[in-house]
Design a protein around this motif. Structure first.
Motif, mmCIF file in Angstrom:
data_model
loop_
_atom_site.group_PDB
_atom_site.id
_atom_site.type_symbol
_atom_site.label_atom_id
_atom_site.label_comp_id
_atom_site.label_asym_id
_atom_site.label_seq_id
_atom_site.Cartn_x
_atom_site.Cartn_y
_atom_site.Cartn_z
ATOM 1 N N ILE A 71 -35.676 -8.735 48.276
ATOM 2 C CA ILE A 71 -36.609 -9.763 48.765
ATOM 3 C C ILE A 71 -36.152 -10.243 50.137
ATOM 4 O O ILE A 71 -36.932 -10.368 51.083
ATOM 5 C CB ILE A 71 -36.654 -10.959 47.772
ATOM 6 C CG1 ILE A 71 -37.451 -10.560 46.533
ATOM 7 C CG2 ILE A 71 -37.220 -12.219 48.416
ATOM 8 C CD1 ILE A 71 -37.466 -11.612 45.447
ATOM 9 N N GLN A 72 -34.861 -10.477 50.231
ATOM 10 C CA GLN A 72 -34.329 -10.988 51.493
ATOM 11 C C GLN A 72 -34.439 -9.954 52.621
ATOM 12 O O GLN A 72 -34.843 -10.277 53.735
ATOM 13 C CB GLN A 72 -32.867 -11.413 51.282
ATOM 14 C CG GLN A 72 -32.359 -12.154 52.495
ATOM 15 C CD GLN A 72 -31.016 -12.805 52.299
ATOM 16 O OE1 GLN A 72 -30.221 -12.354 51.485
ATOM 17 N NE2 GLN A 72 -30.751 -13.840 53.071
ATOM 18 N N ILE A 73 -34.105 -8.721 52.294
ATOM 19 C CA ILE A 73 -34.196 -7.653 53.311
ATOM 20 C C ILE A 73 -35.635 -7.513 53.826
ATOM 21 O O ILE A 73 -35.880 -7.436 55.027
ATOM 22 C CB ILE A 73 -33.751 -6.291 52.705
ATOM 23 C CG1 ILE A 73 -32.287 -6.349 52.280
ATOM 24 C CG2 ILE A 73 -34.017 -5.135 53.654
ATOM 25 C CD1 ILE A 73 -31.291 -6.248 53.388
ATOM 26 N N ARG A 74 -36.574 -7.528 52.881
ATOM 27 C CA ARG A 74 -37.987 -7.405 53.281
ATOM 28 C C ARG A 74 -38.392 -8.547 54.204
ATOM 29 O O ARG A 74 -39.056 -8.348 55.219
ATOM 30 C CB ARG A 74 -38.895 -7.450 52.037
ATOM 31 C CG ARG A 74 -39.219 -6.117 51.443
ATOM 32 C CD ARG A 74 -40.039 -6.334 50.189
ATOM 33 N NE ARG A 74 -41.455 -6.623 50.493
ATOM 34 C CZ ARG A 74 -42.368 -5.692 50.682
ATOM 35 N NH1 ARG A 74 -42.028 -4.413 50.599
ATOM 36 N NH2 ARG A 74 -43.623 -6.013 50.944
ATOM 37 N N VAL B 109 -31.986 -0.792 52.947
ATOM 38 C CA VAL B 109 -32.806 -1.231 54.081
ATOM 39 C C VAL B 109 -33.837 -0.137 54.399
ATOM 40 O O VAL B 109 -35.016 -0.423 54.604
ATOM 41 C CB VAL B 109 -31.926 -1.544 55.320
ATOM 42 C CG1 VAL B 109 -32.797 -1.794 56.550
ATOM 43 C CG2 VAL B 109 -31.023 -2.746 55.058
ATOM 44 N N GLN B 110 -33.378 1.137 54.389
ATOM 45 C CA GLN B 110 -34.312 2.242 54.660
ATOM 46 C C GLN B 110 -35.441 2.257 53.631
ATOM 47 O O GLN B 110 -36.599 2.448 53.969
ATOM 48 C CB GLN B 110 -33.592 3.606 54.647
ATOM 49 C CG GLN B 110 -32.746 3.887 55.874
ATOM 50 C CD GLN B 110 -33.486 3.625 57.190
ATOM 51 O OE1 GLN B 110 -34.703 3.837 57.302
ATOM 52 N NE2 GLN B 110 -32.765 3.128 58.190
ATOM 53 N N GLU B 111 -35.088 2.043 52.372
ATOM 54 C CA GLU B 111 -36.120 2.059 51.315
ATOM 55 C C GLU B 111 -37.135 0.946 51.540
ATOM 56 O O GLU B 111 -38.337 1.151 51.399
ATOM 57 C CB GLU B 111 -35.452 1.878 49.942
ATOM 58 C CG GLU B 111 -34.853 3.163 49.420
ATOM 59 C CD GLU B 111 -34.196 2.965 48.041
ATOM 60 O OE1 GLU B 111 -33.396 3.831 47.676
ATOM 61 O OE2 GLU B 111 -34.484 1.951 47.376
ATOM 62 N N GLU B 112 -36.647 -0.234 51.886
ATOM 63 C CA GLU B 112 -37.580 -1.349 52.106
ATOM 64 C C GLU B 112 -38.441 -1.090 53.339
ATOM 65 O O GLU B 112 -39.615 -1.441 53.360
ATOM 66 C CB GLU B 112 -36.830 -2.682 52.219
ATOM 67 C CG GLU B 112 -36.222 -3.172 50.903
ATOM 68 C CD GLU B 112 -37.183 -3.127 49.718
ATOM 69 O OE1 GLU B 112 -38.355 -3.535 49.874
ATOM 70 O OE2 GLU B 112 -36.761 -2.666 48.633
ATOM 71 N N ILE C 113 -29.905 -7.914 61.424
ATOM 72 C CA ILE C 113 -29.413 -8.093 60.048
ATOM 73 C C ILE C 113 -27.891 -8.111 60.081
ATOM 74 O O ILE C 113 -27.267 -7.287 60.753
ATOM 75 C CB ILE C 113 -29.844 -6.919 59.139
ATOM 76 C CG1 ILE C 113 -31.364 -6.787 59.101
ATOM 77 C CG2 ILE C 113 -29.282 -7.080 57.723
ATOM 78 C CD1 ILE C 113 -31.857 -5.644 58.217
ATOM 79 N N LEU C 114 -27.317 -9.040 59.326
ATOM 80 C CA LEU C 114 -25.861 -9.132 59.277
ATOM 81 C C LEU C 114 -25.422 -9.217 57.807
ATOM 82 O O LEU C 114 -25.941 -10.027 57.039
ATOM 83 C CB LEU C 114 -25.419 -10.389 60.046
ATOM 84 C CG LEU C 114 -23.929 -10.701 60.118
ATOM 85 C CD1 LEU C 114 -23.144 -9.538 60.707
ATOM 86 C CD2 LEU C 114 -23.697 -11.955 60.974
ATOM 87 N N ILE C 115 -24.471 -8.368 57.422
ATOM 88 C CA ILE C 115 -24.048 -8.295 56.017
ATOM 89 C C ILE C 115 -22.637 -8.892 55.861
ATOM 90 O O ILE C 115 -21.702 -8.447 56.531
ATOM 91 C CB ILE C 115 -24.028 -6.824 55.531
ATOM 92 C CG1 ILE C 115 -25.377 -6.130 55.830
ATOM 93 C CG2 ILE C 115 -23.683 -6.732 54.044
ATOM 94 C CD1 ILE C 115 -26.570 -6.685 55.101
#
Ligand code: PEP
Ligand code: MG
Length: 594
Positions: A376-379, A410-413, A392-394
């Motif tokens: 949800i957050q990545i999207r 990330v690629q999937e989203e 984006i920072l992890i």
């Protein structure tokens, strides 16, 4: 009239001298009043009407404060509307009335107590402070059960506001009128909304005074020293004069610092550096930019989880990220995915208690376990990337496998968004935080897999030196200039440089003038910190030659202890640049007193 001095926590610097306006807070009833079954429908009706009135008031307040203070401050009321519409809160109230036959006043009082209890058990200070938002909303609701009871009259004289607690909405309204010289409260701390608001409006404030409301009356003369965290009640004339002159010096100091905001971030020999801001709330963006931030180096997104008692959904995340991105554009905004778990245990999450939370299921480890929340957050971050310059920072990466796994997610989203024709920046930079020593030692490999690195020195030092960052008993060992730490930092910065990738330091170290100068000598260009420290760091770095500092640092790297490093470094810097460490302090006590 008795002259008294009290100590509290200075949460917004500056000095004010003026007369007291004592504000009375709402007290929830302690009288248990119950109903007969046939009174229930009428009570539910009272509750519903009060909910409606409160809603209307909040919407009005949101518009009014937005118009007077700017959109960034009306955000508080959006949060309050979300609390008011929180299903578990409203259902909890209704249940108390319908099933336990509580009169509405008593029901609100009980529900309030329950929430206070839950929030008290949270260790993180910021989250604990969100209690006041719940109290704020519930006290409005409480007052609205009897709307005809008059509220405190408006007063246009300039006064020092003294209260037990200043609820955020009340603070936004009162502080925005321009007639509050300073604020002094019995309770509260640095990260409360009220403190943030006071800082951004330049209103001196001292909180945590325990019983100031018991010690003053309307029209008493008060000095509020928000820099030192001190209150003087009914001080003699001579002390008043002393503080008025201190106030003038402080105002001059502040002006001179603010001027640095518009100056180029460049050393004497022309080397560019970037001061960036660490923020926890979207409201802080404007202040950060006005203090000279060249972007948001770290948005601690876990703070979103406090805007509601329920889990934030994709839209909640998206709105906040877009807003920050838009306000900061074209400057960069680094959104760090949530750093929760361990001690930051939120009521919504129900994370199991761990024996050793700092070494447990924290940050990316938590996100990779609860992938639904993470996706949800990545999207939301990806979607917000079209609103500005988003990255984006992890947090808390330990090994390369984690980097690969997150990149895969990330690629999937991204792919899903493409399939849904939702726009995003396909080149959104992807970076990781270097906070775990194992990741630091592997920086040469990790940096090849990412677009940039961000060094979280608060955690990196904690884990590298095995010193709990929040334990007073061992804080004497927490040494950013420990030779081992410096070697590690040098290695990370060099690894990034070799690959031509950006590297930022975003721990407290970047906000300390001495450490920041040392980092400059190690070749660091990006410094991310609490916005109020930007002017002093800018001033320190602008007053030196990079080449000189670099040579001093090279020699200092051969020393054996933190003390040797510090002594040698200060002495050598002062020989070449006598003003580099002057006025580096903020709040500038020495300067004000000189
Ligand atoms: C750090 O660890 O240095 C950092 C910036 O992250 P936080 O303080 O949020 O843990
Ligand atoms: Mg950290």
């Amino acid at each position: 009239m008795e002259y008294i001095r009290l100590r509290g926590t200075g949460v917004s610097p500056g000095i004010a001298v003026g007369k007291v306006l004592l504000s009375e807070g709402v007290v929830f009833t302690s009288r248990k009043e119950t109903l007969s079954a046939d009174q229930v429908p009428r009570e539910l009706d009272r509750l519903n009407q009060a909910l409606g009135r409160t809603r209307q008031q909040l919407v009005k307040l949101k518009d009014k404060v937005g118009a007077q203070l700017g959109e960034e401050h009306s955000f508080i009321f959006e949060a309050h509307l979300m609390i008011l519409e929180d299903k578990s809160l409203v259902l909890g109230l209704k249940k108390k009335i319908e099933q336990e036959l509580f009169k509405t006043e008593w029901a609100i009082s009980q529900v309030h107590e329950k929430y206070m209890h839950i929030f008290d058990s949270i260790e993180d200070e910021y989250f604990r402070e969100r209690k006041s938002d719940i109290t704020d909303v519930l006290s409005k609701l409480y007052r609205n059960l009897e709307p005809e009871v008059s509220q405190q009259p408006d007063d246009d004289d300039e006064r020092i506001l003294v209260a037990h607690e200043l609820l955020p909405s009340e603070a936004a309204l009162r502080l925005s009128r321009g007639n509050v010289l300073a604020v002094a409260l019995d309770v509260g701390g640095t990260t409360s909304h009220t403190a943030i608001l006071a800082r951004s409006l330049n209103i001196p404030a001292v909180m945590g005074l325990r019983d100031i409301t018991q010690r003053v009356r309307d029209d008493d003369v008060l000095i509020v020293d928000g820099t030192d965290g001190e209150i003087l009640i009914n001080p003699p004339q001579v002390i008043q004069r002393e503080f008025i002159s201190k106030q003038k010096k402080y105002d001059d100091y502040r002006l001179s610092l603010q001027k640095t905001a518009t100056l180029k971030a460049r050393t004497l020999d022309g080397v560019r550096f970037s001061p960036l801001a660490n923020i926890e709330l979207p409201e802080e963006v404007q202040q950060a930019l006005s203090l000279g931030a060249e972007g948001i180096g770290l948005f601690r997104s876990e703070f979103i989880y406090f805007q509601s008692l329920e889990l934030p959904d994709e839209e909640d995340h998206f709105k906040i990220y877009s807003r920050i991105a838009q306000e900061a554009a074209p400057l960069p905004v680094h959104i760090r995915t949530i750093d929760i778990g361990g001690e930051k245990n939120l009521p919504q999450m129900r994370i199991e208690k761990e024996p050793n939370p700092a070494l447990g299921l924290r940050a990316i480890r938590f996100s990779l376990r609860d992938r639904k929340i993470f996706r949800i957050q990545i999207r939301a971050i990806l979607r917000a990337s079209v609103s500005g310059n988003v990255r984006i920072l992890i947090p808390m990466i330990t090994e390369l496998e984690e980097v690969d796994e997150v990149k895969r997610l990330v690629q999937e989203e991204k792919q899903k968004l493409r399939e849904q024709d939702i726009l995003f920046d396909d080149n959104i930079p992807f970076g990781v935080m270097i906070e775990v020593p194992a990741a630091a030692a592997l920086s040469d490999k990790i940096v090849q897999e990412v677009d940039y690195l961000s060094i979280g020195t608060n955690d990196l030092i904690q884990y590298y030196l095995a010193v709990d960052r929040s334990n007073e008993l061992v804080s004497y060992l927490f040494k950013p200039l420990h030779p081992s730490v410096l070697r590690l930092l040098k290695f990370i910065i060099e690894c990034a440089d070799k690959e031509g990738k950006e590297v930022t330091v975003c721990g407290e170290m970047a906000a300390d003038p001495l450490s920041a100068l040392f980092l400059l000598g190690l070749g660091l260009k990006n410094y991310s910190m609490n916005p109020i420290f930007i002017p002093r760091i800018k001033r320190a770095l602008r007053s030196v030659e990079y080449q000189t500092v670099k040579k001093i640092v090279q020699k200092a790297m051969a020393l054996k202890t933190a003390q040797e490093v510090e002594e040698y470094f200060i002495e050598s810097i002062l020989v070449h640049h006598p003003t580099a460490l002057l006025m580096g302090e903020y709040p500038a006590n020495e300067f004000i007193n000189s």
